[in-house]
Write an enzyme that holds these catalytic residues in place. Structure first.
Site, short mmCIF file in Angstrom:
data_model
loop_
_atom_site.label_atom_id
_atom_site.label_comp_id
_atom_site.label_asym_id
_atom_site.label_seq_id
_atom_site.Cartn_x
_atom_site.Cartn_y
_atom_site.Cartn_z
N LYS A 140 -1.33 -9.36 2.92
CA LYS A 140 -0.53 -8.88 4.06
C LYS A 140 -1.38 -7.91 4.87
O LYS A 140 -2.05 -7.04 4.29
CB LYS A 140 0.75 -8.19 3.57
CG LYS A 140 1.59 -7.62 4.72
CD LYS A 140 3.02 -7.31 4.32
CE LYS A 140 3.24 -6.00 3.63
NZ LYS A 140 2.79 -4.81 4.36
N GLU A 166 -1.29 -5.55 8.73
CA GLU A 166 -0.36 -4.99 9.72
C GLU A 166 -0.86 -5.23 11.14
O GLU A 166 -2.05 -5.13 11.42
CB GLU A 166 -0.20 -3.49 9.48
CG GLU A 166 0.47 -3.18 8.15
CD GLU A 166 0.77 -1.70 7.97
OE1 GLU A 166 0.49 -0.90 8.89
OE2 GLU A 166 1.29 -1.34 6.90
N GLU A 190 9.65 -4.40 10.08
CA GLU A 190 10.08 -3.11 9.51
C GLU A 190 10.69 -2.22 10.59
O GLU A 190 10.08 -1.99 11.65
CB GLU A 190 8.88 -2.40 8.85
CG GLU A 190 9.28 -1.07 8.22
CD GLU A 190 8.29 -0.51 7.22
OE1 GLU A 190 7.31 -1.19 6.88
OE2 GLU A 190 8.52 0.63 6.76
N ASP A 227 -1.15 -6.17 -0.18
CA ASP A 227 -1.56 -5.54 1.08
C ASP A 227 -3.07 -5.34 1.11
O ASP A 227 -3.67 -4.92 0.10
CB ASP A 227 -0.93 -4.13 1.17
CG ASP A 227 0.37 -4.13 1.94
OD1 ASP A 227 0.69 -5.14 2.61
OD2 ASP A 227 1.08 -3.11 1.87
N ASP A 266 0.84 -1.21 0.00
CA ASP A 266 0.00 0.00 0.00
C ASP A 266 0.87 1.25 0.00
O ASP A 266 0.35 2.37 0.00
CB ASP A 266 -1.03 -0.01 1.13
CG ASP A 266 -0.40 -0.08 2.50
OD1 ASP A 266 0.84 -0.13 2.60
OD2 ASP A 266 -1.16 -0.11 3.50
N SER A 267 2.20 1.07 -0.06
CA SER A 267 3.09 2.20 -0.37
C SER A 267 2.72 2.76 -1.75
O SER A 267 3.13 3.88 -2.09
CB SER A 267 4.56 1.75 -0.35
OG SER A 267 4.72 0.54 -1.07
O1 KIV Z 1 3.55 -1.11 1.53
C1 KIV Z 1 4.71 -1.52 1.45
O2 KIV Z 1 5.46 -1.24 0.50
C2 KIV Z 1 5.22 -2.37 2.52
C3 KIV Z 1 6.68 -2.65 2.54
C4 KIV Z 1 7.39 -1.45 3.03
C5 KIV Z 1 7.01 -3.84 3.34
O3 KIV Z 1 4.48 -2.77 3.35
#
Ligand code: KIV
Length: 280
Positions: free
Chosen positions: A129, A131, A197, A99, A60-61
């Site tokens: 994924k 969090e 992280e 994510d 989600d970056s």
């Molecule tokens: O969203 C993302 O890119 C991430 C990575 C930094 C692990 O969760």
């Protein structure tokens, strides 16, 4: 890929068959390290998979590096699904993890299962994924019970940046015990892997030695089972972007692209492009 830059020429071959979760479990057992990079579109996924990375993460970056939002929290499930589907189409044999964005799994087990099912059905990703550690373990259990493989994410968790008061290393000093408890909790809940992280290297090493699931470090030192980076950070894109301390740059994609655009603009202005060979 040109002959001079094939994955083979830099020492690695792309996996010759689909990477599966079981393959990565075996690597934990044998101590063979593996690599994950983020990807957000078809062409980049193809390029990164050709480089031999075992796993692509649709992070989600994307909120920041694709959509230009200020905060990770602003991206929607719909936006994530569209880019994840594009990555899956370009991923070749790499395993694709997507994510679940902020606000799509925290409220209840039911919400988590519905969001994850939608992500997997519409994108074709192999795993989601989410969090959180101890606090999110019940969601992980619910997802696993619904047949959905899970990668957990502990330490600095970008979706909680406000609650964590900014981008800070987690698990230092007395907080190490909580970090280790988080890793144990996600492993016991059935996660297949866990991203660590911005965690002190010795705490990440301890967690990796203790749990049976793969640990994937980002700013967590050299002793995790795998590493992950945002591809923009490892390829310097854009040229003037912020570079986290934990990333190394193996390419200058931003500077190369800007130089290419400037050359193109100049040749169009000069009338030297298109040339005879570009004409029908
Ligand atoms: O969203 C993302 O890119 C991430 C990575 C930094 C692990 O969760």
């Amino acid at each position: 890929m040109s002959d001079s830059t094939t994955a083979a020429s830099v020492g690695y071959l792309a996996p010759t068959r689909q990477v599966r979760i079981g393959d990565l479990r075996k690597k934990k057992a044998t101590g063979e390290k593996w690599a994950m990079l983020t990807a957000y579109d078809y062409s980049t996924a193809r390029a990164l998979a050709d480089g031999g990375v075992e796993c692509l993460l649709v992070g989600d970056s994307a909120a920041n590096v694709v959509f230009g939002y200020n905060q990770t929290q602003q991206i929607s499930l719909d936006e994530m699904v569209y880019i994840a589907a594009a990555v899956v189409r370009g991923a070749g044999n790499a395993l694709v993890i997507a994510d679940l964005p902020f606000g799509t799994y925290e409220a209840s087990d039911e919400q988590a299962v519905l969001s994850a099912s939608e992500m997997m059905r519409r994108s074709g990703a192999a795993m989601v994924k989410i969090e959180g550690g101890v606090r999110i373990a019940p969601r992980i259990r619910a997802l696993v019970n619904a047949g959905i493989p899970v990668c957990a994410h502990v330490g600095f968790t970008p979706q909680s940046v406000n609650a964590l008061s900014g981008f800070k290393v987690q698990g230092r000093g007395d907080a190490a015990e909580q970090l280790l408890a988080d890793v144990r909790a996600v492993a016991e809940a059935g996660a297949d892997m866990v991203v660590l992280e911005m965690v002190p290297a010795e705490v990440a090493a301890k967690a990796t030695a203790e749990v049976g699931i793969s640990t994937i470090g980002i700013g967590a030192g050299p002793d995790t089972d795998a590493q992950v980076l945002v591809w923009h950070d490892m390829a310097a894109f854009p040229a003037d972007g912020h570079r986290p301390k934990f990333a190394r740059q193996w390419a200058q994609v931003g500077a190369d692209l800007t130089a290419a655009a400037a050359s193109y603009k100049r040749e169009v202005a000069e009338g030297t492009f298109p040339a005879t060979e570009h004409c029908f």
